[in-house]
Design a protein around this motif. Structure first.
Motif, PDB file in Angstrom:
ATOM      1  N   GLY A 107     -40.997  28.148 -92.517  1.00  0.00           N
ATOM      2  CA  GLY A 107     -39.824  28.584 -93.265  1.00  0.00           C
ATOM      3  C   GLY A 107     -39.291  27.538 -94.226  1.00  0.00           C
ATOM      4  O   GLY A 107     -38.294  27.761 -94.905  1.00  0.00           O
ATOM      5  N   THR A 108     -39.955  26.400 -94.294  1.00  0.00           N
ATOM      6  CA  THR A 108     -39.517  25.323 -95.177  1.00  0.00           C
ATOM      7  C   THR A 108     -39.645  25.729 -96.642  1.00  0.00           C
ATOM      8  O   THR A 108     -38.917  25.215 -97.495  1.00  0.00           O
ATOM      9  CB  THR A 108     -40.318  24.035 -94.888  1.00  0.00           C
ATOM     10  OG1 THR A 108     -40.256  23.780 -93.485  1.00  0.00           O
ATOM     11  CG2 THR A 108     -39.757  22.853 -95.620  1.00  0.00           C
ATOM     12  N   ASP A 109     -40.530  26.663 -96.933  1.00  0.00           N
ATOM     13  CA  ASP A 109     -40.691  27.142 -98.309  1.00  0.00           C
ATOM     14  C   ASP A 109     -39.435  27.847 -98.815  1.00  0.00           C
ATOM     15  O   ASP A 109     -39.259  28.017-100.010  1.00  0.00           O
ATOM     16  CB  ASP A 109     -41.910  28.053 -98.442  1.00  0.00           C
ATOM     17  CG  ASP A 109     -41.806  29.316 -97.613  1.00  0.00           C
ATOM     18  OD1 ASP A 109     -41.020  29.355 -96.633  1.00  0.00           O
ATOM     19  OD2 ASP A 109     -42.523  30.279 -97.923  1.00  0.00           O
ATOM     20  N   LEU A 127     -30.139  24.548-108.325  1.00  0.00           N
ATOM     21  CA  LEU A 127     -29.207  24.073-107.300  1.00  0.00           C
ATOM     22  C   LEU A 127     -29.608  24.653-105.965  1.00  0.00           C
ATOM     23  O   LEU A 127     -29.943  25.822-105.869  1.00  0.00           O
ATOM     24  CB  LEU A 127     -27.776  24.484-107.650  1.00  0.00           C
ATOM     25  CG  LEU A 127     -27.238  23.869-108.945  1.00  0.00           C
ATOM     26  CD1 LEU A 127     -25.870  24.447-109.266  1.00  0.00           C
ATOM     27  CD2 LEU A 127     -27.157  22.367-108.840  1.00  0.00           C
ATOM     28  N   PRO A 128     -29.568  23.832-104.904  1.00  0.00           N
ATOM     29  CA  PRO A 128     -29.917  24.344-103.585  1.00  0.00           C
ATOM     30  C   PRO A 128     -28.913  25.368-103.108  1.00  0.00           C
ATOM     31  O   PRO A 128     -27.728  25.304-103.446  1.00  0.00           O
ATOM     32  CB  PRO A 128     -29.912  23.104-102.691  1.00  0.00           C
ATOM     33  CG  PRO A 128     -29.174  22.073-103.442  1.00  0.00           C
ATOM     34  CD  PRO A 128     -29.194  22.440-104.896  1.00  0.00           C
ATOM     35  N   ASP A 129     -29.384  26.324-102.354  1.00  0.00           N
ATOM     36  CA  ASP A 129     -28.526  27.332-101.762  1.00  0.00           C
ATOM     37  C   ASP A 129     -27.737  26.666-100.631  1.00  0.00           C
ATOM     38  O   ASP A 129     -28.329  26.173 -99.679  1.00  0.00           O
ATOM     39  CB  ASP A 129     -29.383  28.466-101.215  1.00  0.00           C
ATOM     40  CG  ASP A 129     -28.581  29.584-100.603  1.00  0.00           C
ATOM     41  OD1 ASP A 129     -27.373  29.386-100.358  1.00  0.00           O
ATOM     42  OD2 ASP A 129     -29.161  30.644-100.342  1.00  0.00           O
ATOM     43  N   PRO A 130     -26.404  26.621-100.733  1.00  0.00           N
ATOM     44  CA  PRO A 130     -25.614  25.938 -99.709  1.00  0.00           C
ATOM     45  C   PRO A 130     -25.780  26.553 -98.319  1.00  0.00           C
ATOM     46  O   PRO A 130     -25.502  25.916 -97.322  1.00  0.00           O
ATOM     47  CB  PRO A 130     -24.173  26.023-100.194  1.00  0.00           C
ATOM     48  CG  PRO A 130     -24.169  26.944-101.343  1.00  0.00           C
ATOM     49  CD  PRO A 130     -25.581  27.186-101.776  1.00  0.00           C
ATOM     50  N   GLY A 131     -26.245  27.789 -98.248  1.00  0.00           N
ATOM     51  CA  GLY A 131     -26.447  28.440 -96.960  1.00  0.00           C
ATOM     52  C   GLY A 131     -27.712  28.010 -96.260  1.00  0.00           C
ATOM     53  O   GLY A 131     -27.901  28.247 -95.089  1.00  0.00           O
ATOM     54  N   HIS A 132     -28.622  27.354 -96.977  1.00  0.00           N
ATOM     55  CA  HIS A 132     -29.886  26.915 -96.383  1.00  0.00           C
ATOM     56  C   HIS A 132     -29.785  25.470 -95.942  1.00  0.00           C
ATOM     57  O   HIS A 132     -29.316  24.620 -96.672  1.00  0.00           O
ATOM     58  CB  HIS A 132     -31.043  27.020 -97.394  1.00  0.00           C
ATOM     59  CG  HIS A 132     -31.583  28.388 -97.530  1.00  0.00           C
ATOM     60  ND1 HIS A 132     -31.362  29.149 -98.633  1.00  0.00           N
ATOM     61  CD2 HIS A 132     -32.325  29.136 -96.678  1.00  0.00           C
ATOM     62  CE1 HIS A 132     -31.956  30.310 -98.478  1.00  0.00           C
ATOM     63  NE2 HIS A 132     -32.543  30.330 -97.302  1.00  0.00           N
ATOM     64  N   THR A 133     -30.214  25.226 -94.739  1.00  0.00           N
ATOM     65  CA  THR A 133     -30.306  23.852 -94.257  1.00  0.00           C
ATOM     66  C   THR A 133     -31.681  23.662 -93.640  1.00  0.00           C
ATOM     67  O   THR A 133     -32.276  24.602 -93.150  1.00  0.00           O
ATOM     68  CB  THR A 133     -29.228  23.547 -93.197  1.00  0.00           C
ATOM     69  OG1 THR A 133     -29.369  24.465 -92.120  1.00  0.00           O
ATOM     70  CG2 THR A 133     -27.848  23.605 -93.793  1.00  0.00           C
ATOM     71  N   ALA A 134     -32.152  22.475 -93.698  1.00  0.00           N
ATOM     72  CA  ALA A 134     -33.449  22.181 -93.079  1.00  0.00           C
ATOM     73  C   ALA A 134     -33.287  21.057 -92.094  1.00  0.00           C
ATOM     74  O   ALA A 134     -32.415  20.267 -92.178  1.00  0.00           O
ATOM     75  CB  ALA A 134     -34.471  21.780 -94.134  1.00  0.00           C
TER      76      ALA A 134
END
Length: 134
Positions: A107-109, A127-134
């Motif tokens: 799911g890192t993709d 810009l990164p999606d603020p809802g996604h964290t890794a």
């Protein structure tokens, strides 16, 4: 499709990492070989200083990566987290089939931006999606 490492009797774990400036605040990191337990620290040693500069844009060419294990994946996730923390930007360029498979499997993709070639990278970083964290 297996993520198993290719086997060869004379095969050695190697990784070559090169950095090229693409202008002010932009760097291309080219990795060739295996990113695994033994070589991931080498890649991290190149990526982390670049990402510690806020606003710096690091494009990482993974077309030559022949193997990526969980340590290599952790290296990429750590680089992503450093970029988010410092305001730098990280994007993957032309990840090899093995790398794409590992990124999709984990799911890192969904978190790391990836482009098919250097020519397809937009001038302004996404810009990164603020809802996604890794």
């Amino acid at each position: 499709m297996s993520t198993d490492r290719p086997t060869s009797p004379d095969r050695q774990d190697t990784l070559e990492v090169h950095v090229r400036s693409l202008g002010v605040g932009r760097s291309l990191v080219v990795a060739d070989g295996d990113v695994d337990l033994r070589t991931a620290p080498q890649l991290a040693g190149v990526l982390q200083p670049l990402l510690l500069t806020g606003g710096h844009r690091v494009l990482m060419d993974l077309s030559g990566v022949t193997f990526l294990d969980s340590t290599g994946l952790t290296c990429l996730i750590t680089a992503y987290r450093t970029a988010r923390r410092t305001g730098a930007h990280l994007a993957l360029i032309a990840p090899s089939e093995r790398v794409r498979h590992m990124l999709a499997l984990t799911g890192t993709d969904q978190v790391l931006h990836s482009y098919p070639s250097l020519d397809t990278v937009p001038e302004e970083p996404e810009l990164p999606d603020p809802g996604h964290t890794a």
